[in-house]
Structures are given as C-alpha cells and as structure tokens.
Design a protein around this motif. Structure first.
Motif, PDB file in Angstrom:
ATOM      1  N   ASP A 136    -142.330  37.599  -2.340  1.00  0.00           N
ATOM      2  CA  ASP A 136    -141.053  37.569  -3.041  1.00  0.00           C
ATOM      3  C   ASP A 136    -140.708  36.128  -3.408  1.00  0.00           C
ATOM      4  OD1 ASP A 136    -137.929  37.300  -2.943  1.00  0.00           O
ATOM      5  OD2 ASP A 136    -138.332  39.423  -3.291  1.00  0.00           O
ATOM      6  N   LYS A 137    -140.127  35.945  -4.589  1.00  0.00           N
ATOM      7  CA  LYS A 137    -139.841  34.575  -5.047  1.00  0.00           C
ATOM      8  C   LYS A 137    -138.890  33.850  -4.103  1.00  0.00           C
ATOM      9  CE  LYS A 137    -136.134  35.922  -8.251  1.00  0.00           C
ATOM     10  NZ  LYS A 137    -135.679  35.869  -9.665  1.00  0.00           N
ATOM     11  N   ASN A 138    -138.003  34.579  -3.436  1.00  0.00           N
ATOM     12  CA  ASN A 138    -137.080  33.941  -2.495  1.00  0.00           C
ATOM     13  C   ASN A 138    -137.790  33.477  -1.222  1.00  0.00           C
ATOM     14  OD1 ASN A 138    -134.786  34.350  -4.146  1.00  0.00           O
ATOM     15  ND2 ASN A 138    -134.663  36.477  -3.451  1.00  0.00           N
ATOM     16  N   ALA A 139    -138.952  34.072  -0.932  1.00  0.00           N
ATOM     17  CA  ALA A 139    -139.682  33.691   0.282  1.00  0.00           C
ATOM     18  C   ALA A 139    -140.213  32.268   0.183  1.00  0.00           C
ATOM     19  CB  ALA A 139    -140.823  34.668   0.531  1.00  0.00           C
ATOM     20  N   PHE A 140    -140.529  31.809  -1.029  1.00  0.00           N
ATOM     21  CA  PHE A 140    -141.100  30.476  -1.178  1.00  0.00           C
ATOM     22  C   PHE A 140    -140.133  29.388  -0.701  1.00  0.00           C
ATOM     23  CE2 PHE A 140    -143.857  32.883  -4.003  1.00  0.00           C
ATOM     24  CZ  PHE A 140    -145.103  32.333  -3.719  1.00  0.00           C
ATOM     25  N   SER A 141    -138.831  29.624  -0.878  1.00  0.00           N
ATOM     26  CA  SER A 141    -137.853  28.627  -0.426  1.00  0.00           C
ATOM     27  C   SER A 141    -137.812  28.532   1.092  1.00  0.00           C
ATOM     28  CB  SER A 141    -136.463  28.957  -0.978  1.00  0.00           C
ATOM     29  OG  SER A 141    -136.003  30.204  -0.469  1.00  0.00           O
ATOM     30  N   LEU A 142    -138.160  29.619   1.782  1.00  0.00           N
ATOM     31  CA  LEU A 142    -138.180  29.598   3.248  1.00  0.00           C
ATOM     32  C   LEU A 142    -139.323  28.740   3.776  1.00  0.00           C
ATOM     33  CD1 LEU A 142    -137.539  33.406   3.955  1.00  0.00           C
ATOM     34  CD2 LEU A 142    -135.862  31.544   3.985  1.00  0.00           C
ATOM     35  N   PHE A 143    -140.347  28.555   2.952  1.00  0.00           N
ATOM     36  CA  PHE A 143    -141.518  27.757   3.328  1.00  0.00           C
ATOM     37  C   PHE A 143    -141.528  26.423   2.575  1.00  0.00           C
ATOM     38  CE2 PHE A 143    -142.584  31.997   4.507  1.00  0.00           C
ATOM     39  CZ  PHE A 143    -143.536  31.941   5.506  1.00  0.00           C
ATOM     40  N   ALA A 144    -140.342  25.921   2.221  1.00  0.00           N
ATOM     41  CA  ALA A 144    -140.236  24.766   1.331  1.00  0.00           C
ATOM     42  C   ALA A 144    -140.865  23.510   1.904  1.00  0.00           C
ATOM     43  CB  ALA A 144    -138.771  24.499   0.984  1.00  0.00           C
ATOM     44  N   ASP A 145    -140.769  23.309   3.214  1.00  0.00           N
ATOM     45  CA  ASP A 145    -141.352  22.121   3.841  1.00  0.00           C
ATOM     46  C   ASP A 145    -141.681  22.453   5.287  1.00  0.00           C
ATOM     47  OD1 ASP A 145    -139.026  21.485   5.613  1.00  0.00           O
ATOM     48  OD2 ASP A 145    -138.025  21.111   3.701  1.00  0.00           O
TER      49      ASP A 145
END
Length: 341
Positions: free
Chosen positions: A99-108
């Motif tokens: 999900d595109k929102n999941a990428f922000s959870l793995f931002a750094d």
C-alpha cells in the motif's frame, strides 16, 4: 567507484538524445574497474563489445529496462534477460504489493525501529535533531563502542563504529549534519555464524511475501562480510550464499557482485556446503512475526542476525533489491514474484 557509476547513469539518463552506443560506453566505462560491483563477467568487460553485444544490450535496455551493469552482473550474454527483476522495474513491482501509505512507515531507519522495536533486542537512538542530543549522550556514554549508520542510507554506505572515549557533543554535531544517523548497540554474534567473518554482523536476508494470510520466504540468502569490513553487504564485496528456507542449510556455492564464485569463505576458509544455521525454527518464527506486523506491507526485506539473544532483527526495508536472490539462484525471478501478487 559507486559514486562514479551513479553519476554516469544520471548523465546518460538525463540526456535522452544521447545515442544508445554513447550510453553503453558510459556504463561500460563505469563497470570495467575490477573493484566495481558490476564486473560480473571479467572477460566480457575487459574487451571491447562487438556489434552483436551492442545490439543485445540495447535490446535488454529498451525491452526490459535492464541497465548495462545489470546485463553484466547477471551474465545476460548467456542468461536470457527477460525474467530478471531490474532496478528500473523494482519499485513499480513493489508498489503492486505494498500500500502506498506503507512506504511512509518505512521512511527511515528510526521509523522502522519504531515499528519493530520489540524484535531488535538492543537500544537504538536517532541523531538528527537538536532535541536528540540528551538521549544520544546518555546512550553513547553507557554503550560505546556503538554502531552508527545514515538515517536514510543503504548498502552499508556511511556505516561506522564509534569507539568509546570521544566527546559526545562533537560526535553528535558531526552525525546530525544532513539527514542524520541512527546509533545502536553493537550486535554480538555467536559461534560459527560469527566465525565466517568476525569483523561484520553476518545476516540472513529474508524477503517475505504475505499471500492469503500465509508468509512466504522468497529465496532467503546468507550474507557475510570480508576481513576488515564492518558490513556484510554484497556491494561492499560481501559474499552471498543461498539458504534452504525449510532447513536453514547453506548451499554449495557463494557469490559476490564482482562475478566471483566461492565454495568457502575467502578469508576464514569455512566451507558453505551443508552448514546449518542455528535455531532455524526460531528464525522462521521471527520471520513470520515480522511479516505480519504491517499487513499493508506485503513484500518486505528483513535482515536478521544470530546473536547472544538468539535471532534478532537488524533492519527492514520496503524497497529491497533482488540482486542477491537472483545471483544466488542463478535466474531471474520476475515471473515467480508476480505469481504471488
């Protein structure tokens, strides 16, 4: 050399009117160095490509999005290029799983730590904002030496060990420049896993796929560093060996990204064939727990290590590459991964 290669790729891609032949010369100029991670075929890269090879490389680029360094590292003068997961197509493929929102959870790396804190089994602090100083100073004074790596880095680039006895304030000011760092307690490895290369933390890369509630390990492999190196990344001349996902048994032959094959670690001389990674059932249980933590992230790359506390998480990545898996099994994995969508 990595910086030179990236610069050449950027130049070639920024000027679309550049002829294919000129683009290929730029790429080849960056992958002929024997220290480059792209020198898969030494004999291929040490001689001037002929017209057939020009045509084949152009076809792989335009039809499959395969860069010329990938063509070399995968040996596509012999292996058909069509089924390889390329760097150009990797993120598109992963966007179909996650999900595109999941990428922000793995931002750094600190965001990842916040998600999976219970599986790290060690302390980790962020060094990025002025408000991070007190936590860093306390952590450094308690735990040094500690391991530091860039907050948004990859492939082990920029990783350092901070020895004890330095000025915490001066270290903080250095590390917090730019995007910052994370600092963590050193991982103490156990037994034979450590013996392959005592200078680095040797890890298993698990790329997991969630499908219909089931966790599927997608071609795990074991990574070992080289003598004197503090990371196990293949891009830093580390060695990769396939792992049987059911038993934890290593394969017979290891690879590196310089096109070399090994049946034992090149420094410690420990053979790969038949070696069983310890407590493999626990490693599989850890993998399953990690994969189910963020259901919106269906395809995640996890690095785990065997420590004095058993199997622990080193880090997780939602943008993981597939170079190691494809090199270890000697084939492209695009069709197989797509079948798990």
């Amino acid at each position: 050399m990595r910086i030179l290669k990236r610069a050449a790729i950027a130049v070639a891609n920024r000027f679309p009117l550049l002829s294919d032949e000129s683009k290929m010369k730029i790429y080849c100029a960056c992958i002929t160095d024997p220290e480059s991670a792209a020198s898969r075929h030494l004999e291929l890269l040490s001689r001037k490509p002929d017209q057939r090879m020009y045509a084949d490389m152009r076809k792989a680029l335009h039809k499959y999005g395969m860069f010329y360094d990938e063509y070399a590292v995968y040996g596509c003068d012999v292996n058909p290029p069509g089924d390889y997961i390329t760097e150009a197509g990797r993120m598109t493929l992963l966007s179909h799983f996650n999900d595109k929102n999941a990428f922000s959870l793995f931002a750094d790396k600190y965001s990842v730590y916040s998600l999976f804190r219970d599986y790290y089994k060690r302390r980790l602090v962020r060094v990025s904002r002025s408000s991070d100083y007190e936590a860093f100073a306390s952590f450094y004074n308690d735990c040094a030496p500690v391991f530091a790596k860039p907050l948004r880095g990859s492939c082990g680039n920029g990783a350092v060990i901070l020895e004890s006895g330095d000025n915490a304030k001066a270290l903080f000011e250095t590390l917090s420049r730019g995007e910052g760092y994370v600092c963590e307690e050193l991982i103490r490895q156990n037994g034979a896993v450590r013996d392959f290369n005592p200078d680095s933390v040797n890890t298993v890369r698990f790329t997991t796929v969630l499908k219909d509630g089931k966790v599927i390990p997608f071609y795990p492999f074991f990574r070992m560093g080289r003598k004197g190196g503090i990371t196990d990344n293949a891009g830093a001349s580390g060695v990769m060996v396939p792992v049987d996902s059911e038993t934890g048994r290593l394969g017979k032959v290891g690879r590196d990204e310089n096109g070399r094959y090994f049946n034992r670690h090149p420094d410690s001389k420990i053979p790969f064939d038949g070696f069983l990674l310890p407590e493999w059932d626990n490693a599989l249980n850890l993998m399953a727990s990690l994969a189910r933590t963020v259901p919106a992230a269906r395809c995640v790359s996890f690095d785990i290590a065997y420590s004095a506390n058993g199997w622990i998480l080193v880090e997780a990545n939602l943008r993981g590459q597939f170079i190691g898996q494809q090199l270890c099994c000697g084939k492209g994995l695009y069709t197989e991964l797509v079948s798990l969508l």
